[in-house]
Each structure stands twice: as C-alpha cells, then as structure tokens.
Design a protein around this motif. Structure first.
Motif, PDB file in Angstrom:
ATOM      1  N   ARG A  39     -22.977 -85.888  11.777  1.00 53.04           N
ATOM      2  CA  ARG A  39     -22.304 -85.355  10.589  1.00 53.04           C
ATOM      3  C   ARG A  39     -22.301 -83.825  10.606  1.00 53.04           C
ATOM      4  N   ALA A  40     -21.476 -83.248   9.733  1.00 52.97           N
ATOM      5  CA  ALA A  40     -21.538 -81.811   9.463  1.00 52.97           C
ATOM      6  C   ALA A  40     -22.803 -81.568   8.648  1.00 52.97           C
ATOM      7  N   VAL A  41     -23.784 -80.896   9.234  1.00 55.73           N
ATOM      8  CA  VAL A  41     -25.077 -80.716   8.547  1.00 55.73           C
ATOM      9  C   VAL A  41     -25.165 -79.267   8.035  1.00 55.73           C
TER      10      VAL A  41
ATOM     11  N   PRO B  81     -22.975 -93.289   8.664  1.00 54.35           N
ATOM     12  CA  PRO B  81     -21.553 -93.190   9.023  1.00 54.35           C
ATOM     13  C   PRO B  81     -20.752 -92.730   7.803  1.00 54.35           C
ATOM     14  N   ALA B  82     -19.709 -91.947   8.027  1.00 53.53           N
ATOM     15  CA  ALA B  82     -18.856 -91.486   6.928  1.00 53.53           C
ATOM     16  C   ALA B  82     -17.891 -92.600   6.529  1.00 53.53           C
ATOM     17  N   LYS B  83     -17.424 -92.532   5.276  1.00 54.62           N
ATOM     18  CA  LYS B  83     -16.370 -93.467   4.844  1.00 54.62           C
ATOM     19  C   LYS B  83     -15.047 -92.973   5.403  1.00 54.62           C
ATOM     20  N   ARG B  84     -14.392 -93.816   6.148  1.00 52.29           N
ATOM     21  CA  ARG B  84     -13.083 -93.472   6.703  1.00 52.29           C
ATOM     22  C   ARG B  84     -12.142 -94.631   6.416  1.00 52.29           C
ATOM     23  N   PRO B  85     -10.833 -94.374   6.339  1.00 49.10           N
ATOM     24  CA  PRO B  85      -9.911 -95.497   6.115  1.00 49.10           C
ATOM     25  C   PRO B  85      -9.980 -96.466   7.277  1.00 49.10           C
TER      26      PRO B  85
ATOM     27  N   ARG C 217     -18.163 -81.634  -3.212  1.00 47.34           N
ATOM     28  CA  ARG C 217     -19.480 -81.655  -2.557  1.00 47.34           C
ATOM     29  C   ARG C 217     -19.454 -80.866  -1.251  1.00 47.34           C
ATOM     30  N   VAL C 218     -18.343 -81.002  -0.496  1.00 45.16           N
ATOM     31  CA  VAL C 218     -18.220 -80.242   0.764  1.00 45.16           C
ATOM     32  C   VAL C 218     -18.247 -78.745   0.451  1.00 45.16           C
ATOM     33  N   TYR C 219     -17.532 -78.339  -0.598  1.00 48.62           N
ATOM     34  CA  TYR C 219     -17.497 -76.909  -0.951  1.00 48.62           C
ATOM     35  C   TYR C 219     -18.862 -76.432  -1.449  1.00 48.62           C
TER      36      TYR C 219
ATOM     37  N   VAL D  96     -22.931 -77.637  12.311  1.00 49.02           N
ATOM     38  CA  VAL D  96     -21.653 -77.822  11.621  1.00 49.02           C
ATOM     39  C   VAL D  96     -20.646 -76.882  12.252  1.00 49.02           C
ATOM     40  N   LEU D  97     -19.485 -77.457  12.529  1.00 51.13           N
ATOM     41  CA  LEU D  97     -18.443 -76.657  13.167  1.00 51.13           C
ATOM     42  C   LEU D  97     -17.766 -75.815  12.085  1.00 51.13           C
ATOM     43  N   THR D  98     -17.854 -74.499  12.171  1.00 48.50           N
ATOM     44  CA  THR D  98     -17.115 -73.655  11.229  1.00 48.50           C
ATOM     45  C   THR D  98     -16.138 -72.786  12.014  1.00 48.50           C
ATOM     46  N   THR D  99     -15.072 -72.370  11.329  1.00 53.17           N
ATOM     47  CA  THR D  99     -13.997 -71.649  12.032  1.00 53.17           C
ATOM     48  C   THR D  99     -13.678 -70.341  11.281  1.00 53.17           C
ATOM     49  N   PRO D 100     -14.596 -69.364  11.370  1.00 54.77           N
ATOM     50  CA  PRO D 100     -14.395 -68.159  10.553  1.00 54.77           C
ATOM     51  C   PRO D 100     -13.627 -67.028  11.249  1.00 54.77           C
TER      52      PRO D 100
END
Ligand code: FMN
Length: 209
Positions: free
Chosen positions: A14-16, A192-196, A90-92, A151-155
């Motif tokens: 996950r993004a931690v 695991p994340a909830k995904r469609p 929550r992500v923000y 966590v992958l960030t793209t700054p």
C-alpha cells in the motif's frame, strides 16, 4: 514459487504515510539490496537509463522536506474544501500528515531517468516514463517484503522541479521522476485495497460497450 506469499505481497503493498516509523533508522545495505531487485525490471530498448538518488543525510532531507511541505500543503488546502468522497479525504489527510513529517522520514529515494523528454531524439513519453515505473514498483515490493513502507509521490512539477534539483544538485541532463519516503512500518498488517471487480473493467477481444 510460493504463490500465497507472492499474492500477499502484491495485494498488500500500500501507499504508506501514517505508518512510517520515524524513529527506526534504515540501513544502507538493505536499500542497496532492494535497488538490486528494482533494476531487474524491464526497460524500453534495454536502455536502463535509471539512476537512483538516495537521501539519508538529515540536512538534505530537511531541505527537500521544506520544498515538499510548501508545495503540497498549498495544493491540499486549495483542493480539500471541494472533496466530498470520504476515501479521497482520508488520502488527503494522510498526504497532509506526510508533508508535515517528511524531514523525519529516514530515507528519501528519488528515482531518476538519465535524459530529458524535451531533448532532440528523446524516447517517446510512454517508453521514457514506462522504463522507470516498473523498477519503482519492484523497489516498493522489495521494501515491503523487508517490512518497510513507501509511497510514490510525484512532486517534480513546474517551477518546483528546479527548487528540488538545486538542493539535490541534479544535473540538467537528468529527470527526477518520483520521491519515495521510505521507513520501516509500524506494524506489518496491510490489507488488500477495495477495487472494482475486474470483470466490470475488462472486455475480451473487442470493446463491446
Ligand atoms: C503516478 C502516481 C503518482 C502519485 N502521486 C502521489 C503524490 O504526489 N502524493 C502522495 O501522497 N501519493 C501519491 N501517489 C499514491 C496514491 O495516492 C496511492 O497509490 C492511492 O491513493 C492508492 O492507495 P494504495 O496505493 O494504498 O492502494 C501516487 C501514485 C501514483 C501511481
């Protein structure tokens, strides 16, 4: 191949942000071990133009974190009032937390590509970025298997890219792609994340609707 262990790794990386252990140091050896696995990833034309800048010096981390906080908190403050979806909120919230503690995260990894997209004869963007993201994900999986989170960030966008490259002394010929805060995780339980359901986003042979 241990399928159960592999599936667990793939479904729980996950993004931690909140659960990065800011107190526990991360050894250079284990970072190098994970980078050895990262560079097993594929690259377009087998170019292997990846370069890895690992920042563990507190002063450099603090300089990076200053730029990151100013940049990220401004974006979050601007967007936050318009976000209705609780999961996105929550992500923000967690991104805001990360921005306030980034200087304390023991290791920051900046995956780079040797080259610039705007130079003559540059590779197509899909191959340019597509040749670093598989390696970044390999790296994140290798970290997770060793009880670390990232966590992958793209700054590296707009005028901020220049601010970062000055602090990191990156040559103009190099493209920084992402910034990964890395630390041991607090606890090891990730879900695991909830995904469609994939059936709803998959078609066979031809797109039918
Ligand atoms: C291309 C890309 C860019 C991202 N940029 C950021 C970012 O700038 N800051 C951040 O906190 N997370 C960033 N993320 C992480 C996502 O927010 C995260 O993957 C998403 O919320 C889903 O969470 P999960 O990975 O735990 O399933 C990025 C992820 C990707 C793939």
């Amino acid at each position: 191949m241990d399928i159960a262990a592999t599936d667990q790794l793939l479904s729980t990386t996950r993004a931690v942000r909140r659960r990065l252990d800011l107190e526990r140091p991360v050894e250079r050896d284990v970072i190098l071990e994970c980078l050895r696995l990262a560079v097993q990833a594929p690259t377009g034309g087998n170019k292997q133009a990846w370069r890895w800048l690992v920042v563990d010096d507190p002063e450099v981390r603090a300089n990076v974190a200053d730029i990151y906080a100013r940049q990220t908190l401004a974006v979050i403050d601007r967007r936050y009032p318009h976000i209705k979806d609780p999961q996105t909120r929550r992500v923000y919230d967690s991104a805001r937390y990360l921005a306030t503690v980034l200087a304390q995260v023991p290791v920051l990894i900046v995956p780079c590509v040797q080259g610039r997209l705007d130079e003559p004869n540059a590779t197509h963007p899909a191959a340019f970025y597509g040749s670093i993201f598989p390696a970044i994900w390999n790296l994140q999986l290798a970290l997770r298997s060793r009880r670390m989170g990232s966590v992958l960030t793209t700054p590296f966008v707009g005028d901020d890219e220049r601010r970062y490259t000055e602090v990191l002394r990156l040559p103009d010929t190099m493209t920084p792609v992402a910034l990964l805060p890395v630390a041991y995780t607090i606890g090891d339980e990730f879900k695991p994340a909830k995904r469609p359901p994939v059936e709803t986003i998959t078609r066979w042979n031809r797109w039918t609707d």
